[in-house]
Design an enzyme around this catalytic site. Sequence first.
Site, mmCIF file in Angstrom:
data_model
loop_
_atom_site.group_PDB
_atom_site.id
_atom_site.type_symbol
_atom_site.label_atom_id
_atom_site.label_comp_id
_atom_site.label_asym_id
_atom_site.label_seq_id
_atom_site.Cartn_x
_atom_site.Cartn_y
_atom_site.Cartn_z
ATOM 1 N N ARG A 137 8.206 -9.158 -11.511
ATOM 2 C CA ARG A 137 9.269 -9.419 -12.473
ATOM 3 C C ARG A 137 10.624 -9.572 -11.604
ATOM 4 N NH1 ARG A 137 8.169 -4.079 -15.491
ATOM 5 N NH2 ARG A 137 8.201 -3.670 -13.115
ATOM 6 N N LYS A 169 -8.521 -2.136 -6.226
ATOM 7 C CA LYS A 169 -9.156 -0.854 -6.829
ATOM 8 C C LYS A 169 -7.988 -0.078 -7.343
ATOM 9 C CE LYS A 169 -8.688 2.928 -3.711
ATOM 10 N NZ LYS A 169 -9.024 3.892 -2.719
ATOM 11 N N ASP A 200 -12.999 -4.011 -1.971
ATOM 12 C CA ASP A 200 -13.142 -2.821 -1.430
ATOM 13 C C ASP A 200 -13.018 -3.089 0.011
ATOM 14 O OD1 ASP A 200 -14.020 -0.726 -0.156
ATOM 15 O OD2 ASP A 200 -15.508 -0.099 -1.456
ATOM 16 N N HIS A 201 -11.620 -2.560 0.850
ATOM 17 C CA HIS A 201 -11.475 -2.953 1.841
ATOM 18 C C HIS A 201 -12.244 -2.522 3.140
ATOM 19 C CE1 HIS A 201 -8.995 0.544 1.713
ATOM 20 N NE2 HIS A 201 -8.877 0.578 3.164
ATOM 21 N N LYS A 213 -14.134 -4.164 7.024
ATOM 22 C CA LYS A 213 -13.866 -3.643 8.460
ATOM 23 C C LYS A 213 -14.929 -4.234 9.291
ATOM 24 C CE LYS A 213 -11.890 0.582 7.212
ATOM 25 N NZ LYS A 213 -10.493 0.582 7.896
ATOM 26 N N GLU A 240 -9.153 12.453 6.422
ATOM 27 C CA GLU A 240 -7.838 11.765 6.440
ATOM 28 C C GLU A 240 -7.068 13.024 6.951
ATOM 29 O OE1 GLU A 240 -6.529 8.645 3.369
ATOM 30 O OE2 GLU A 240 -7.581 10.183 2.295
ATOM 31 N N ASP A 245 -11.389 8.237 -6.318
ATOM 32 C CA ASP A 245 -10.582 7.659 -5.256
ATOM 33 C C ASP A 245 -11.257 6.985 -4.066
ATOM 34 O OD1 ASP A 245 -8.106 6.264 -4.456
ATOM 35 O OD2 ASP A 245 -8.059 7.734 -3.063
ATOM 36 N N HIS A 294 -15.700 3.282 -1.840
ATOM 37 C CA HIS A 294 -15.891 3.163 -0.324
ATOM 38 C C HIS A 294 -17.030 3.826 0.294
ATOM 39 C CE1 HIS A 294 -11.860 1.718 -0.601
ATOM 40 N NE2 HIS A 294 -11.237 2.922 -0.574
ATOM 41 N N LYS A 344 -8.532 14.878 2.192
ATOM 42 C CA LYS A 344 -7.283 14.671 2.802
ATOM 43 C C LYS A 344 -6.708 16.150 3.615
ATOM 44 C CE LYS A 344 -5.547 11.414 -0.408
ATOM 45 N NZ LYS A 344 -5.343 10.375 0.376
HETATM 46 P P1 NAP Z 1 3.559 -1.051 -6.386
HETATM 47 O O1 NAP Z 1 4.267 -0.880 -5.083
HETATM 48 O O2 NAP Z 1 3.854 -0.329 -7.567
HETATM 49 O O3 NAP Z 1 3.811 -2.583 -6.577
HETATM 50 C C1 NAP Z 1 3.605 -3.108 -7.973
HETATM 51 C C2 NAP Z 1 4.051 -4.662 -8.056
HETATM 52 O O4 NAP Z 1 3.839 -4.966 -9.524
HETATM 53 C C3 NAP Z 1 5.691 -4.742 -7.788
HETATM 54 O O5 NAP Z 1 5.467 -5.920 -7.067
HETATM 55 C C4 NAP Z 1 6.044 -5.286 -9.295
HETATM 56 O O6 NAP Z 1 7.283 -5.706 -8.989
HETATM 57 C C5 NAP Z 1 5.038 -5.854 -9.734
HETATM 58 N N1 NAP Z 1 4.817 -5.866 -11.235
HETATM 59 C C6 NAP Z 1 4.928 -4.636 -11.925
HETATM 60 N N2 NAP Z 1 4.984 -5.047 -13.358
HETATM 61 C C7 NAP Z 1 4.976 -6.284 -13.435
HETATM 62 C C8 NAP Z 1 4.711 -6.857 -14.331
HETATM 63 N N3 NAP Z 1 4.821 -6.578 -15.717
HETATM 64 N N4 NAP Z 1 4.791 -8.402 -14.166
HETATM 65 C C9 NAP Z 1 4.680 -9.014 -13.057
HETATM 66 N N5 NAP Z 1 4.580 -7.879 -11.741
HETATM 67 C C10 NAP Z 1 4.861 -6.864 -12.229
HETATM 68 O O7 NAP Z 1 1.944 -0.858 -6.190
HETATM 69 P P2 NAP Z 1 1.122 -1.129 -4.901
HETATM 70 O O8 NAP Z 1 1.084 0.017 -4.135
HETATM 71 O O9 NAP Z 1 1.372 -2.373 -4.457
HETATM 72 O O10 NAP Z 1 -0.315 -1.426 -5.601
HETATM 73 C C11 NAP Z 1 -0.632 -2.530 -6.264
HETATM 74 C C12 NAP Z 1 -2.336 -2.526 -6.745
HETATM 75 O O11 NAP Z 1 -3.061 -2.315 -5.538
HETATM 76 C C13 NAP Z 1 -2.466 -1.107 -7.560
HETATM 77 O O12 NAP Z 1 -3.730 -1.716 -8.447
HETATM 78 C C14 NAP Z 1 -3.091 -0.246 -6.688
HETATM 79 O O13 NAP Z 1 -3.954 0.579 -7.046
HETATM 80 C C15 NAP Z 1 -3.591 -1.142 -5.715
HETATM 81 N N6 NAP Z 1 -3.652 -0.515 -4.310
HETATM 82 C C16 NAP Z 1 -2.777 -0.228 -3.550
HETATM 83 C C17 NAP Z 1 -3.043 0.567 -2.393
HETATM 84 C C18 NAP Z 1 -1.776 0.707 -1.614
HETATM 85 O O14 NAP Z 1 -1.614 1.300 -0.368
HETATM 86 N N7 NAP Z 1 -0.483 0.536 -1.935
HETATM 87 C C19 NAP Z 1 -4.257 0.735 -1.747
HETATM 88 C C20 NAP Z 1 -5.233 0.415 -2.445
HETATM 89 C C21 NAP Z 1 -4.983 -0.265 -3.778
HETATM 90 P P3 NAP Z 1 8.030 -5.893 -10.042
HETATM 91 O O15 NAP Z 1 8.723 -4.602 -10.533
HETATM 92 O O16 NAP Z 1 9.503 -6.604 -9.547
HETATM 93 O O17 NAP Z 1 7.767 -6.622 -11.266
#
Ligand code: NAP
Length: 484
Positions: free
Chosen positions: A51, A148, A177-178, A182, A216, A235, A240, A331
Amino acid sequence: MVSRVIPVDSFDLVIFGGTGDLARRKILPGLFRRYASGQMPDEGRIIGAARSDMTCDEFRTMVKEAVEEFDPKSAKDTENLEKFLERVFYVAVDAMGDGGWKELGDLLRPDMIRAFYFSVAPSLFGTIAERLKTFDLADDDARIVVEKPFGKDLETARALNKSLAEHFHEGQIYRIDHYLGKETVQNLMAVRFGNMLFEPLWNSQYVDHIQITVAETVGVGGRGSYYDTSGAMRDMVQNHLMQLLCLIAMEPPAKFDPDAVRDEKLKVIRALDPVEPHHIVRGQYSASEKSASYREDVENPRSFTESFVAMRCEISNWRWAGTPFYMRTGKRLKARTSEIAVVFKDAPHSIFGAEAGVHRNVLSIRLQPNEGMTLGVTIKEPGPGGMRLVDVPLDMTFAEALGPDAEEVPDAYERLIMDVIRGNQTLFMRGDEVEAAWAWTDPIINGWTNRNDVPKPYDTGSAGPDDALMLMHRDGRRWREIKE
Ligand code: NAP
């Protein structure tokens, strides 16, 4: 040795959530590494979508900073980094509204592979899938990549599968599932099915038990509010650890192709027995001198969510009946390590007498750190003094075995994204697999809720609650040490 890079076809990859944590830490630096290695073609393009109001140049600066922060070593290749950034674009799109979708469509090129990575909250998956179709951005050849968590129980996973299936067929859906990306996990299949040596022994007749540990040292960090509604079972175990268990336990697929592999994994999940309550231990980390307790981390003084789980599982089929699978994850444990250990049975008779002691072959498959495998074999201790036996490792640490080429081994995310572009779903979870995994974990989680189960406290830096040790002691077995 490893560095034979086969370029993928040209593509437009749209990352919804391109400004988010996952994109900056993993996806974008990974794509840059694939570009620098020559695997990503010059016509390949990456389009960030979120956004935030941002120009392409601003997004490129963000991508550059992300690569510099999360992969400083690769970022030193400034020439390739500049070229890579020319292939990066940005469109402001609101997944919940209609703004930006037309502009996104204008940017996409015809006759290119289109992939859409949903790196956003799961609540947005359905609406993005729907809008991709409404705005005619995805045809039957387009791919969607889903992060996930895939649901939080069977009901929500089914609903998610259903909402994606309204717009995409199963062959287009890549559930990440990363762990499956690996190198060692794939090597596990190579070792099992590429050698004559192991497979004849890979059953309850020769294997005493199997241990899967994903430990972890970190706490829940900034993910507290999500984690407290999830816990280690949802989680880590449901995805995993169960995927690792499937790869260890599955029958040889007829071919290394997506459905053949996934059919065999599904059969394992379906053959898993329900877990008895006394075969499972939940834990929650306590405060230490240097770190806060779980409850302080999640800011919920009455939280009963587990940050640790250990369990004994049984697979009721011909191959594994009688061989327990012990799994644990948590953890704030002693060390950061992921290991699968296949512990073979004792030799039926020791010709060296009781004083030679008990020696067991253990195949240890390490996912992190130092990806590799070690096979413990028993030999004679060198020198005079009779027949004293000693266990020595046959070590296959990739970094040592493959030399400098080992550094070229792609990280899980980048490998999986390249598989999406190639259209290879072997290392992605199929919808029925995910549902079967929830069908097995749901009764365990519901049992805890119904019994108001309270997780056992454990010390930061330990191996988890004492009850987890007892889980194996009762069976006359021991967990392997948690060490890096
Ligand atoms: P995050 O840091 O909160 O990022 C969310 C992203 O979504 C931002 O780029 C946000 O940008 C965008 N967004 C939010 N609302 C939106 C909308 N209505 N339209 C378009 N874009 C929108 O989350 P994240 O940690 O990257 O995680 C993303 C996904 O990966 C989740 O499903 C999470 O469960 C999964 N995941 C993450 C990790 C990790 O290590 N981070 C690991 C495994 C899985 P704007 O606010 O600019 O819209």
